[in-house]
Design a protein around this motif. Structure first.
Motif, short mmCIF file in Angstrom:
data_model
loop_
_atom_site.label_atom_id
_atom_site.label_comp_id
_atom_site.label_asym_id
_atom_site.label_seq_id
_atom_site.Cartn_x
_atom_site.Cartn_y
_atom_site.Cartn_z
N SER A 1 0.00 7.22 -6.24
CA SER A 1 -1.24 7.99 -6.42
C SER A 1 -1.01 9.48 -6.17
N LEU A 2 0.10 9.82 -5.50
CA LEU A 2 0.42 11.24 -5.31
C LEU A 2 1.25 11.79 -6.46
N ARG B 1 -3.53 14.89 2.68
CA ARG B 1 -2.34 14.61 1.87
C ARG B 1 -2.71 14.59 0.38
N ALA B 2 -3.83 13.96 0.06
CA ALA B 2 -4.25 13.91 -1.34
C ALA B 2 -4.64 15.30 -1.84
N ASN C 1 -2.77 4.04 4.38
CA ASN C 1 -1.47 4.06 3.71
C ASN C 1 -0.70 5.37 3.91
N LEU C 2 -0.78 5.93 5.12
CA LEU C 2 0.10 7.06 5.43
C LEU C 2 1.53 6.54 5.49
N PHE D 1 -7.30 5.54 0.46
CA PHE D 1 -7.39 4.09 0.52
C PHE D 1 -8.11 3.62 1.78
N GLY E 1 0.81 -1.22 0.00
CA GLY E 1 0.00 0.00 0.00
C GLY E 1 0.84 1.27 0.00
N GLN E 2 2.06 1.19 0.51
CA GLN E 2 2.94 2.36 0.54
C GLN E 2 3.30 2.80 -0.87
N LEU F 1 -3.25 2.69 -11.60
CA LEU F 1 -2.56 1.75 -10.72
C LEU F 1 -2.73 0.34 -11.29
N MET G 1 -6.12 10.04 -4.34
CA MET G 1 -6.75 8.78 -3.98
C MET G 1 -6.64 8.54 -2.48
N ARG H 1 -8.94 1.89 -9.41
CA ARG H 1 -7.48 1.85 -9.60
C ARG H 1 -7.09 2.00 -11.07
N ARG I 1 -7.09 1.39 3.82
CA ARG I 1 -6.16 1.24 4.93
C ARG I 1 -5.22 2.44 5.07
N ALA J 1 0.20 4.33 -2.49
CA ALA J 1 -0.08 5.68 -1.99
C ALA J 1 0.89 6.67 -2.62
#
Ligand SMILES: Nc1ncnc2c1ncn2[C@@H]1O[C@H](COP(=O)(O)OP(=O)(O)OP(=O)(O)O)[C@@H](O)[C@H]1O
Ligand SMILES: [Mg+2]
Lengths: 325, 267
Positions: free
Chosen positions: A196-197, B176-177, B114-115, B110, A189-190, B67, B108, B62, B112, A193
């Motif tokens: 996606s940025l 963040r997004a 995902n930080l 998520f 997931g990292q 993705l 996006m 996605r 979970r 993420a």
């Protein structure tokens, strides 16, 4: 006033019937065991220190001998170069291993298989004999007679370079597995993420994945560095003048083998002890965000201890008096 | 890699839709997950995607920011073909760099969170604006603090994700997004990993965002949220869009049996 003192003054003086003072279990065997071990250690130390066969003056004399110091320097240099180069190589090999390209991952697998599967000592000697295998090394177009540049192998690959090559290539095989495990430990997931940025794969690797993998990579890499430092002594078989070789060279002249081995051991101990300091701080740096509070550094701990001494009260051990509600 | 695009002369005239999904197909091995999915999302509107587990909602989301690659069809965001460069009837996959550039405009969130666990809330938010968009540090920090304030976490800038509750983490993830100023926000079940009492705060932030005119595509099982906020509800099952329309139509007067069965199961 520390938090603990505050707790004590709040609860200690105004204890009510509801408060229970917990008294830790007494453990007499701990004391007996500790005394026994101390006695044995003292006896061993006494036997060494009073041994007439050990020339303590010689140890003192050679500890800072010019040749020994040069050996120490070379040991550190070899350790540093081979750890740095092998780590870079390890990242490349690990990336190849993780790549979806079957040729790259197979080559990486084969590399690790070959270099981990043979003794380091054998590899060192082999690199030392490289000059016998290929008398000349040349740069040209493979499978043709075109040669741009060539050199006598023994001239290029001195014992020092052969030793570096052996240690570096061997270490890269081990380190690549550590790096690979570190990369696999980072949640998928990292990457998503980060992507996606709008981060590129390289940026994601550098700023998101690698720093997280480091947490897993650094403790074993600290071990590897200490192993590497000691493994440099194996280079004595190809006569690289690191500290162990220097010590044996000196003792072959004055026949004080044990004394010089003690000298070398003292230096090894000093060097490995010093190496664990940067490891501690690196672990702290890359441990950010994993636990709710970072542990204090030894320096901070010392400062805190001194601060409380100045106030006249040592902080109470946590288990001495616990108020149970 | 190249794929064949369906011939469709109308694509050039579709300007009012921010997102155009046309006959998108996607398989994982032999398993076809998306079968000719088409969908249009007008700018400034909220679309809620509903459907049973495995129906392809996450996969569709996605695909929108590439993705996942698609096997056929096309996805157009703000007039740009996503992930491919068109030449004649073929489309060639973009380089990772070009794709990364396109993703900047699409935020996006998520399930979970995902930080990035090794960065504080503030660092999570400023990383991409500074490193990718090239914003000066001071400016990025000011903006990040505004965003944190907006999601109700002004006091948590220096906290690491491990020091935040799930609901707080998800709100940081939304901030963040938003920091990349996206024109489109994708949410993949943003509240389903949260304890029930934390769901409300996240939904409030999303409501606020919708009110400000953000274009959003949200996968969620929160029917109340969908009713109140969605302009369009899309029900998917087995990789196809079964039914879509205004929330009151889909929820109160579903035309298909599959939709009815599903709505009964989540109520
Ligand atoms: N990377 C993948 N490889 C293989 N199969 C996948 C992959 N990702 C998704 N799938 C499959 O595709 C189908 C659709 O998955 P998807 O995650 O899009 O469903 P979903 O509608 O989001 O479901 P849920 O509500 O459970 O999140 C599932 O059957 C899933 O097993
Ligand atoms: Mg899903």
């Amino acid at each position: 006033m520390t938090a603990l003192e505050q707790t004590r003054s709040e609860f200690g003086t105004e204890a009510t019937d509801d408060d229970v003072v917990a008294i830790p279990l007494r453990r007499p065997w701990r004391w007996i065991g500790a005394a026994l071990v101390l006695l044995l250690a003292a006896a061993f130390l006494y036997s060494v220190l009073t041994n007439p066969n050990i020339d303590f003056a010689a140890i003192g004399q050679f500890l800072f001998d010019q040749r020994i110091l040069e050996g120490v320097g070379l040991t550190l240099l070899i350790t540093l170069i081979s750890m740095v180069v092998s780590t870079v190589l390890a990242v490349v090999v690990a990336a190849m291993r993780l790549s979806s390209n079957p040729v790259l991952s197979t080559v990486a697998w084969f590399y690790v298989w070959a270099f981990r599967g043979t003794p380091l000592l054998v590899q060192i000697v082999l690199w030392g004999y490289l000059g016998r295998l290929y008398e000349k090394l040349s740069l040209g177009i493979p499978f043709t007679d075109v040669v741009f540049w060539h050199i006598d192998t023994n001239q290029l690959i001195s014992a020092f370079v052969a030793g570096l090559l052996a240690l570096t290539l061997n270490q890269a095989a081990y380190s690549s597995e550590i790096v690979r495990a570190g990369m696999l430990s980072v949640d998928e997931g990292q990457r998503e993420a980060a992507y996606s940025l709008g981060m590129s794969p390289l940026y994601t690797f550098r700023r998101v994945l690698l720093p997280q993998a480091m947490r897993v990579i650094i403790p074993p890499m600290g071990n590897e560095t200490i192993s590497m430092l000691k493994n440099t002594s194996l280079l004595s078989v190809i006569a690289v003048l690191e500290i162990y070789t220097q010590a044996t060279v000196i003792s072959s002249q004055n026949l004080k083998q044990v004394e010089l081995l003690i000298v070398a051991s003292l230096w090894y101990l000093l060097m490995t002890s010093v190496l664990s300091i940067p490891q501690y701080y690196l672990e702290r740096r890359y441990g950010r965000g994993t636990s709710r509070a970072l542990p204090p550094t030894p320096l901070q701990r010392m400062r805190r201890a001194f601060a409380s001494r100045r106030h006249g009260v040592a902080p109470a051990p946590e288990t001495k008096a616990v108020s149970v509600i | 890699m190249s794929i064949t695009l369906p011939v469709d002369p109308s694509t050039t005239t579709s300007h009012r839709s921010l997102v155009e999904i046309r006959r998108v197909r996607k398989s994982f091995g032999a398993h076809q997950v998306l079968r000719d999915v088409s969908l249009a999302v007008p700018a400034g509107t909220v679309t809620v995607l509903l459907g049973p587990s495995g129906s392809g909602k996450s996969t569709l989301l996605r695909c929108i920011n590439h993705l996942e690659t698609i096997d056929g069809g096309r996805i157009i965001v703000d007039g740009e073909l996503i992930g491919y460069r068109q030449s004649g009837h073929n489309a060639h996959e973009m380089t990772p760099r070009q794709i990364a550039r396109q993703r900047r405009g699409i935020g996006m969130v998520f399930q979970r969170f995902n930080l990035f666990p090794h960065m504080t809330a503030l660092e999570n938010i400023i990383e991409a604006p500074i490193g990718i968009a090239g914003l000066p540090r001071a400016q990025a920090r000011t903006r990040a603090k505004q965003l944190l304030d907006r999601v109700g976490l002004a006091d948590f800038a220096a906290h690491y994700p491990a020091q935040l509750s799930g609901g707080q983490q998800q709100r940081v993830a939304i901030a963040r997004a938003l920091a990349m100023d996206p024109k489109l926000m994708l949410f993949d079940e943003p509240t389903s990993a949260l304890d029930p009492e934390l769901v409300g705060d996240v939904l409030d932030v999303m409501r606020e965002l919708a009110k400000e005119g953000m274009t959003m595509i949200v996968v969620t099982h929160e029917i109340g949220f969908a009713r109140g906020v969605a302009d369009q509800v899309v029900f998917m099952d087995g990789g196809v869009v079964v039914e879509s329309g205004r929330p009151e139509h889909v929820f109160d007067d579903p035309q298909r049996q599959r939709t009815r069965n599903f709505l009964e199961s989540v109520r």
